[in-house]
Motif scaffolding. Structure first.
Motif, short mmCIF file in Angstrom:
data_model
loop_
_atom_site.label_atom_id
_atom_site.label_comp_id
_atom_site.label_asym_id
_atom_site.label_seq_id
_atom_site.Cartn_x
_atom_site.Cartn_y
_atom_site.Cartn_z
N MET A 1 62.12 32.74 -37.20
CA MET A 1 62.21 31.43 -37.86
C MET A 1 63.08 30.52 -37.02
O MET A 1 64.18 30.91 -36.60
CB MET A 1 62.78 31.56 -39.27
N ILE A 2 62.60 29.30 -36.79
CA ILE A 2 63.39 28.28 -36.11
C ILE A 2 63.81 27.25 -37.15
O ILE A 2 62.96 26.68 -37.86
CB ILE A 2 62.60 27.60 -34.99
N LEU A 3 65.11 27.00 -37.26
CA LEU A 3 65.64 26.05 -38.23
C LEU A 3 65.57 24.64 -37.62
O LEU A 3 66.22 24.35 -36.63
CB LEU A 3 67.08 26.40 -38.58
N ALA A 4 64.76 23.79 -38.23
CA ALA A 4 64.51 22.47 -37.65
C ALA A 4 64.53 21.36 -38.68
O ALA A 4 63.91 20.31 -38.49
CB ALA A 4 63.17 22.49 -36.93
N ALA A 5 65.26 21.55 -39.79
CA ALA A 5 65.19 20.59 -40.90
C ALA A 5 66.33 19.57 -40.91
O ALA A 5 66.33 18.66 -41.73
CB ALA A 5 65.17 21.34 -42.23
N GLY A 6 67.30 19.71 -40.01
CA GLY A 6 68.44 18.81 -40.03
C GLY A 6 68.09 17.39 -39.62
O GLY A 6 67.14 17.15 -38.87
N LYS A 7 68.90 16.43 -40.08
CA LYS A 7 68.64 15.02 -39.77
C LYS A 7 69.23 14.62 -38.41
O LYS A 7 68.88 13.58 -37.87
CB LYS A 7 69.22 14.12 -40.86
N ILE B 1 66.29 28.83 -45.49
CA ILE B 1 65.76 30.16 -45.16
C ILE B 1 65.15 30.81 -46.39
O ILE B 1 64.05 31.38 -46.33
CB ILE B 1 66.86 31.05 -44.55
N ARG B 2 65.85 30.74 -47.51
CA ARG B 2 65.31 31.37 -48.72
C ARG B 2 63.98 30.73 -49.12
O ARG B 2 63.05 31.41 -49.55
CB ARG B 2 66.29 31.29 -49.88
N HIS B 3 63.88 29.42 -48.96
CA HIS B 3 62.64 28.70 -49.29
C HIS B 3 61.48 29.21 -48.43
O HIS B 3 60.32 29.20 -48.87
CB HIS B 3 62.85 27.20 -49.05
N ALA B 4 61.80 29.67 -47.22
CA ALA B 4 60.76 30.14 -46.30
C ALA B 4 60.45 31.62 -46.43
O ALA B 4 59.53 32.12 -45.77
CB ALA B 4 61.18 29.84 -44.86
N LEU B 5 61.18 32.35 -47.27
CA LEU B 5 60.98 33.80 -47.37
C LEU B 5 59.54 34.21 -47.68
O LEU B 5 59.07 35.23 -47.16
CB LEU B 5 61.94 34.40 -48.40
N PRO B 6 58.79 33.47 -48.52
CA PRO B 6 57.39 33.87 -48.75
C PRO B 6 56.56 33.90 -47.47
O PRO B 6 55.59 34.66 -47.38
CB PRO B 6 56.89 32.80 -49.73
N LEU B 7 56.94 33.09 -46.47
CA LEU B 7 56.23 33.09 -45.20
C LEU B 7 56.76 34.17 -44.25
O LEU B 7 56.05 34.60 -43.34
CB LEU B 7 56.36 31.72 -44.51
N LEU B 8 57.98 34.60 -44.48
CA LEU B 8 58.63 35.55 -43.57
C LEU B 8 58.38 37.00 -43.95
O LEU B 8 58.48 37.90 -43.12
CB LEU B 8 60.15 35.27 -43.53
N GLY B 9 58.09 37.26 -45.22
CA GLY B 9 57.78 38.62 -45.64
C GLY B 9 59.01 39.41 -46.06
O GLY B 9 60.10 38.87 -46.22
N ASP B 10 58.84 40.71 -46.20
CA ASP B 10 59.88 41.58 -46.73
C ASP B 10 60.74 42.26 -45.66
O ASP B 10 61.73 42.90 -45.97
CB ASP B 10 59.25 42.67 -47.60
N ALA B 11 60.35 42.14 -44.41
CA ALA B 11 61.07 42.83 -43.32
C ALA B 11 62.12 41.92 -42.71
O ALA B 11 62.05 40.69 -42.84
CB ALA B 11 60.08 43.28 -42.25
N PRO B 12 63.13 42.49 -42.05
CA PRO B 12 64.11 41.66 -41.34
C PRO B 12 63.42 40.73 -40.34
O PRO B 12 62.39 41.07 -39.76
CB PRO B 12 64.99 42.69 -40.63
N PHE B 13 64.01 39.55 -40.14
CA PHE B 13 63.42 38.54 -39.27
C PHE B 13 64.51 37.91 -38.40
O PHE B 13 65.69 37.89 -38.77
CB PHE B 13 62.71 37.46 -40.09
N LEU B 14 64.10 37.39 -37.28
CA LEU B 14 65.03 36.66 -36.40
C LEU B 14 65.10 35.22 -36.86
O LEU B 14 64.08 34.63 -37.26
CB LEU B 14 64.53 36.73 -34.95
N VAL B 15 66.28 34.63 -36.79
CA VAL B 15 66.44 33.21 -37.09
C VAL B 15 67.26 32.57 -35.97
O VAL B 15 68.21 33.18 -35.46
CB VAL B 15 67.10 32.99 -38.47
N VAL B 16 66.86 31.37 -35.57
CA VAL B 16 67.57 30.67 -34.50
C VAL B 16 67.63 29.19 -34.83
O VAL B 16 66.65 28.59 -35.29
CB VAL B 16 66.90 30.92 -33.13
N ASN B 17 68.79 28.60 -34.62
CA ASN B 17 68.95 27.16 -34.85
C ASN B 17 68.12 26.38 -33.84
O ASN B 17 68.13 26.67 -32.65
CB ASN B 17 70.42 26.76 -34.71
N GLY B 18 67.43 25.36 -34.33
CA GLY B 18 66.60 24.56 -33.45
C GLY B 18 67.35 23.64 -32.52
O GLY B 18 66.77 23.09 -31.58
#
Length: 219
Positions: free
Chosen positions: A4-10, A89-106
């Motif tokens: 997951m790439i975090l890209a929602a900031g203003k 991130i929690r809002h995106a969990l349905p797309l990420l699934g049940d397994a551990p995932f990588l997250v990186v700030n955009g």
């Protein structure tokens, strides 16, 4: 493993550039910031990427499309209200699934090899820490024998592997990630490592210019 790439900031500290362009699409070294992540993730073996967005988010979708030209498949997690990092991130969990995932700030640039994070996760989170930059001299956390502790010492890079269980029981819509990480640290559920390579938090126009010069020197 998904990423997951975090890209929602203003990107308010990047104004006026971000008044018309979302920060992840700012150009540096001949590419958009977020493109460096997508190419590095593909090279590291990640094929499925989730990107959250809010401010000017349609521009991100229009530019990146389905991700095919980067060698990945992109899904988008659209936010209609500010959710902060944890809520996003929690809002995106349905797309990420049940397994551990990588997250990186955009809004970071790094030469970190994401393939190092594809192994099993021991605990609820694994954080990549870096030396403290000049603009954050005290740091965030301490690394001791592979465990991350809630004491200043090193800076959180914005790169982590997270278990969805980290978010269990959190009822608020918008919340920060750091309190969840600190709660997990208190019970020994956060491991970590220190990245000694290059890393830039592209949080201001000056740092964007500095990174542009760095990339030009690298050729």
């Amino acid at each position: 493993m998904k990423a997951m790439i975090l890209a929602a900031g203003k990107g308010e500290r990047m104004r006026p550039l971000t008044l018309t362009t979302p920060k992840p699409l700012l150009a540096v070294g001949g590419k958009r910031l977020i493109e460096y992540h997508l190419l590095a993730l593909a090279q590291a073996g990640f094929s499925e990427v989730v990107i959250n967005h809010a401010w000017l988010g349609q521009q991100i979708e229009d530019y990146l499309g389905d991700g095919a030209r980067y060698g990945v498949a992109i899904e988008y997690s659209r936010e209609t209200e500010p959710l902060e990092t944890g809520g996003g991130i929690r809002h995106a969990l349905p797309l990420l699934g049940d397994a551990p995932f990588l997250v990186v700030n955009g809004d970071i640039w790094t030469d970190y090899d994401f393939s190092q994070l594809r192994g099993p996760l021991a605990g609820q989170a694994h954080l990549v820490l870096v030396d403290n930059p000049a603009h954050h001299p005290d740091g965030d956390f301490t690394l001791f024998e592979g465990q991350v502790r809630d004491q200043p010492g090193l800076t959180y890079s914005g790169i982590a592997v997270l278990d969805p269980a980290l978010f269990d029981g959190h009822g608020e819509a918008a919340f920060k990630l750091a309190p969840l990480l600190r709660r997990a640290m208190d019970v020994g559920q956060v491991t970590g490592e220190q990245h000694l390579g290059q890393w830039v938090d592209v949080g201001t126009t000056q740092r964007l210019s500095d990174l542009d010069r760095l990339l030009a020197e690298r050729g």
